[in-house]
Every structure is written in C-alpha cells, then in structure tokens.
Write an enzyme that holds these catalytic residues in place. Structure first.
Site: not given
Length: 603
Positions: A76, A105, A140, A170-171, A254, A256, A258, A269, A303-304, A329, A332, A451
């Site tokens: 998931h 293009d 994950w 790919s990314s 982290h 990721e 963003y 926006s 912080h993780h 943040t 914004k 968890r």
C-alpha cells in the site's frame, strides 16, 4: 498555403490505433498514459488500504494473517508513493508544462517515452510479486536488518529492492528532461519570473528528483548486493552498519515528501487566482518559498531517527531545521489566503479541492511540528499518531492538489468538462472520508495504538476509534468511485469545453482544447505574468494556419524495447548470479544503438 495540421500528418505519428500509442513521443499522449496508469495503481493501492482497515476494524481479527497483512501495508505504501503520487504529477508535468511555457514538446521526447515505459514495467514488476505469493513485506521504508536474508529469506524483498531501482531510473530521467525543457524551451519573453507557479514547482521538484533518487538508488544497490552477492553493507556482525540504511533512506525520504507536495502547491497556486479572479498575492514570495522548502528539506531527515539514539547535538540540530521548514510553508499558506481575500470567488470543484487543501494540509503540518520535538517524538514514534500526520499531509495535501488539477485541466486535456454536481459529491465525500479515517488516529496513537501491527488487544479499548477509521476508509472509497464514474461519464457525454473555459490567465489556455500535436501554430511571445488577462489580443486559440512546416519528432518503438532491456537487466539480478544481468545489458545496448541511428524526424 499549408496548414500546420496538414504538415503534422506528414511529419509525425499516425493519429490513432494502439501502435500509435506504443510508439508515441508526443508529450501529451505520454502524459495521458502516465495518468491512466497512475490512477490504475491508485485503485490497487486503495484496495490494499481497505483490506488493512477491514483487518483492524475490530480487535484480534483474523481476516488477514500476519504475513498477508505485512504484504498489504508494505505494498500500500509503496504503491501510493512510487506508483501513484509521483507519476500522477509526472502526468501533469508532461501534459501541462510544455503548454505553459509555450513549447512544442519536451526537450527529449524519446527519453520521455523511455521514462514512461520504465515506470510501467517497474510497476508491473513490483506487483508481479503477488503472482509468486511473495509481495514485499518489510514496510515501504525497508529497514535493515529486517530486509536481510536472515530475517527475509524469500523473494519478497528482492522484488521490492529491484522494483524500486527500476522506478528510480524512470524518475531521474524525467527530472533531467523537465529541467532541460524549462531552461531551454520557454517561449520568447517567458522569463523565469513570468512562469506559472505549476511550472516553477515542477522545476524545483525536478531538481529534488535528480538529487534525492540517486541516494535511494545507492541504498538499494547496497541492499541488493547484500542479498544477491554476499556483501555486508548492512550486516552488523560482519562489520556493516544497519543504521546506514536509515540515513540513506531518509536523506531521500524527506525530500521525497516535498517531491510530492510541491507540485500540489503549484497546482493550487494556479487554480486559486483563476477562480478568485485576481493575480496570486506575493508571486515572488511563493516562488522563493518553494525553492527554500526544497533547500531546507535536505537538512531535516534525521527527525525520522530520533529514537535511534543520535545524541543531543544531532537531535537539537534536526529539531531546529524541522521547525524552520515550516516557515516557508506558512508563507505559502498566507499568500493563498491573501489571494482569496477580496476575490470574486467561483466555487467550482477544482476551487473546492484547492481551498480544501489549505486546512487539511495545515493540520498535517501542525502535527508534523510535534514530531520536530525529540521528547514528543519519542512518545509518538511507531504509533498511529504518525500515521495520522503522514496521511493528512499526503491525502489532505497531495491528493487534494491532484484532484484540483484534474478537475481544472480535464477540459484542456479532453475538450470536455467533468460534471460539477458529481465533482462536488466527490469533494464532500472525500473530505468527510479523510477526516473520519485519519483524525481518530491521533487519539488512538496517543492511547498506544502501535503502527505496523496486524491486530491489537481488546484491552486497549481502541475498537471504537478503529471502527470509525474503517468506516471513513469506505467513505473515501465511495468518493473515489464517484470520481471514476465522473471521468468515464464525462469522456462519453461531457459538456464540450472551449479553449479557455475558466477564463484563466496562463498560456496553456491559449490553444485549443485538446491542443494540436504541435501545441501552438506560432510560438507565442510573452509580455506579462498573466498573459491571457493582460494581453488577450495576443492569443487566438483558433488561429492554426501557418506558412511554414512544423517538424515534430517521429514515433519510435525503441524506447519501449530499451525499457524492456533495463527491466530485464535489473530483474535478472534476482538469479543471484553475476552473468545473467549481462543478457539484459546486451539487449539494452542493442536497443540504444538502434535508437541512436534512427532518424529523429520524418519529412
């Protein structure tokens, strides 16, 4: 005098048929394929989520075994992040960004096709693990040493490590392509500070992609070699370091976050000014805050890891940087609110999702600040409080932005509107479902709900919270079905849309809906930040007659064959022998050589 459309038929690909889609290098078709594939994976990830919620609806449930539950929650998370959220934004990058900057293009059309095919094959490879009864089962995040052969001896983690490496290729290719496109292919007058915010956030996100994904690739490469070839990068009793995986994963992980949220910020926006009928408040501040968020995101990863015992100096540093990242943040958020203030607001479905993102994402951000405090984080780590925080950010932020963008740009992509009544049902059911599912998780987590556990004791008295969460999950599923029905129905008999049905201000609305293959008969000249509001006389979406040929890249099947070679190369690593991957490399080399000598365009 020849029309551009007539020229295109001789210079580019056939208009219809499966082969034309397989060989396409048109950024718009590739965007559509990305979008359809990502939504298919979204449904798969959603089914996995519902199975998790059914299992947890009551204590000591036996609906799923512990092993199947581990596979469900691992797949998931992996599916929703790597196979839905990232590629659905890439779908919009592909379709919208070249239009917003006035390009015909992307910079590398065939590399763009290769990126898509590698993504598709990587996703299929990852999900093929179900056919072997060996879906990934260690989360994950894949923490060492759980991913070692000692604790995960089967094929489960092999599929996960190899599949993510394929997707990473790919990314990274996509990031390089969009950076080059935005730098080099902007229309005359389209300066950086005239670019729409969605293009700006695509630009920033692409830099994060090409710098964060290689870090994950290194970690996965080490893991693969540990599992396949007997190295000991993460094996403590052989001199390795399990905590190294956490550092590598979260240095990627982290930024990721963003990579996922900045495109959503870019979407709203652009949407908020359109339906507030006024320019974005503080355009430059919104741009700079996006850049600053990306920059600071590299300094918050640990912080993780507060529970791993980093020590007071490291804890203090990462606590401070985590709090600091909330400042741009917040900038914004206040700019979006100021944009709405005094505007002539039109509450379309796209606008509702854009406005809804602000409070839901803010709730996720506030609980994120709680994790910035090491003492508080130690109490919340590995509880459902973290699950609540993360899903408010992802569903309350990322998904709300995605749906806003789909409702906003669907008329441009298809020439038809999504039904607004069904859209509003989708919005309200989705908002109710998200809050029912994830708000109670804050309380369950604080009361001790762990968890990543497949069941829990009735003595914890958490069954009420979990039942509410499961009901919320099914409400969210119903909302998604309403959305799918809306798309299907609108494609068949939706109301026709004109070139600029919303009265928007950005350049993608200056051509027909859907656009021709060449996007613009004449490349537009840009004189302001809101060109369609300030100089509407400069843009006639119907003026498609030109007096010169427009050469477009020709179709090619070599990107697909190259993608097959890349996938086979990585997949054959699972044989745990050194020479089988060379077969895939040979295939890839042959495909690349033929690609290199194929004519770039046909006249």
């Amino acid at each position: 005098m020849a029309t551009a459309e007539a020229t295109i038929r001789t210079a580019a690909e056939p208009k219809s048929g499966i082969w034309s889609w397989i060989t396409t290098v048109d950024h718009k078709r590739i965007g559509i394929m990305y979008g359809v594939t990502a939504l298919a994976f979204f449904l798969i990830g959603g089914i996995e989520a519902l199975l998790i919620r059914i299992q947890l609806a009551k204590p000591e449930n036996d609906f799923l075994s512990a092993e199947v539950y581990n596979q469900m929650f691992t797949m998931h998370g992996t599916t929703m992040i790597f196979l839905f959220a990232m590629p659905i934004f890439v779908a919009l990058f592909n379709y919208i960004v070249p239009l917003q900057i006035g390009a015909r293009d992307v910079a590398f059309p065939r590399l763009n096709a290769l990126s898509y095919w590698i993504f598709l094959l990587g996703g299929l490879f990852l999900n093929a693990s179900f056919l072997f009864g060996a879906a990934p089962n260690a989360g994950w995040f894949g923490y060492a040493p759980l991913t070692s052969t000692t604790y995960s001896p089967g094929l489960n983690i092999d599929f996960w490590a190899v599949g993510l490496q394929i997707l990473g290729v790919s990314s990274i290719m996509g990031g390089v392509n969009f950076i080059t496109t935005i730098i080099n292919l902007r229309a005359p007058g389209m300066t950086l500070m005239r670019m729409p915010l969605f293009t700006w956030m695509t630009f920033v996100t692409s830099f994060l992609l090409i710098t964060a994904l290689p870090v994950l690739a290194v970690g996965l490469f080490f893991l693969s070699f540990d599992r396949f070839y007997g190295t000991n990068f993460y094996v403590a009793n052989a001199g390795g370091e399990p905590i190294l995986w956490q550092h590598l994963f979260w240095i990627f992980g982290h930024p990721e976050v963003y990579i996922l949220i900045l495109p959503a910020f870019g979407i709203i926006s652009d949407v908020l000014p359109t339906f507030a009928r006024k320019p974005l408040f503080g355009y430059a501040l919104v741009v700079y805050s996006g850049v600053l968020i990306a920059f600071i995101s590299w300094g918050v990863w640990a912080h993780h890891m507060f529970a791993t015992g980093l020590g007071p100096i490291a804890d203090s540093f990462f606590a401070i940087t985590t709090m600091i990242v909330g400042i741009p943040t917040g900038v914004k958020i206040f700019n979006w609110l100021a944009t709405l203030w005094g505007g002539k607001i039109k509450f379309t479905t796209a606008m509702l999702f854009a406005i809804g993102l602000i409070p839901l994402f803010t709730m996720g951000g506030v609980s994120g600040m709680h994790h910035a405090s090491p003492p508080a984080d130690l109490q919340q780590t590995d509880t459902y409080y973290v699950v609540a925080h993360f899903h408010y950010v992802i569903l309350g932020g990322v998904a709300m932005g995605i749906f806003s963008g789909i409702y906003y740009w669907f008329p441009k992509i298809t020439g038809k509107f999504l039904d607004e009544t069904l859209g509003k049902w989708h919005f309200w059911l989705f908002v109710i479902g998200v809050n029912l599912t994830f708000f109670p998780m804050h309380f369950a987590g604080l009361l001790g709900m762990p968890r990543r556990t497949f069941t829990y004791s009735a003595e914890l008295n958490l069954q009420t919270y979990n039942m509410i969460e499961t009901i919320g999950g099914f409400v969210t599923a119903i909302a998604t079905l309403v959305f799918i029905w809306n798309v299907v129905r609108s494609l068949r008999k939706g109301e026709a849309a004109g070139a600029n049905p919303w009265g928007a201000h950005t350049l993608e609305w200056a051509t027909t809906s859907p656009p021709p293959e060449y996007n613009f008969a004449e490349l537009p000249e840009i004189r302001s930040r809101e060109p369609l509001w300030d100089h509407p006389e400069d843009y006639d979406a119907q003026a498609q007659i030109v007096t010169h040929e427009i050469h477009m890249p020709s179709p090619s099947f070599w990107p697909l064959l190259t993608a097959i070679g890349v996938t086979v190369t990585f997949g054959l690593m699972m044989t745990k022998l050194w020479w089988p991957p060379l077969i895939g490399l040979a295939w890839t080399a042959i495909a690349v050589m033929n690609w290199a000598y194929e004519p770039a365009s046909k006249h």
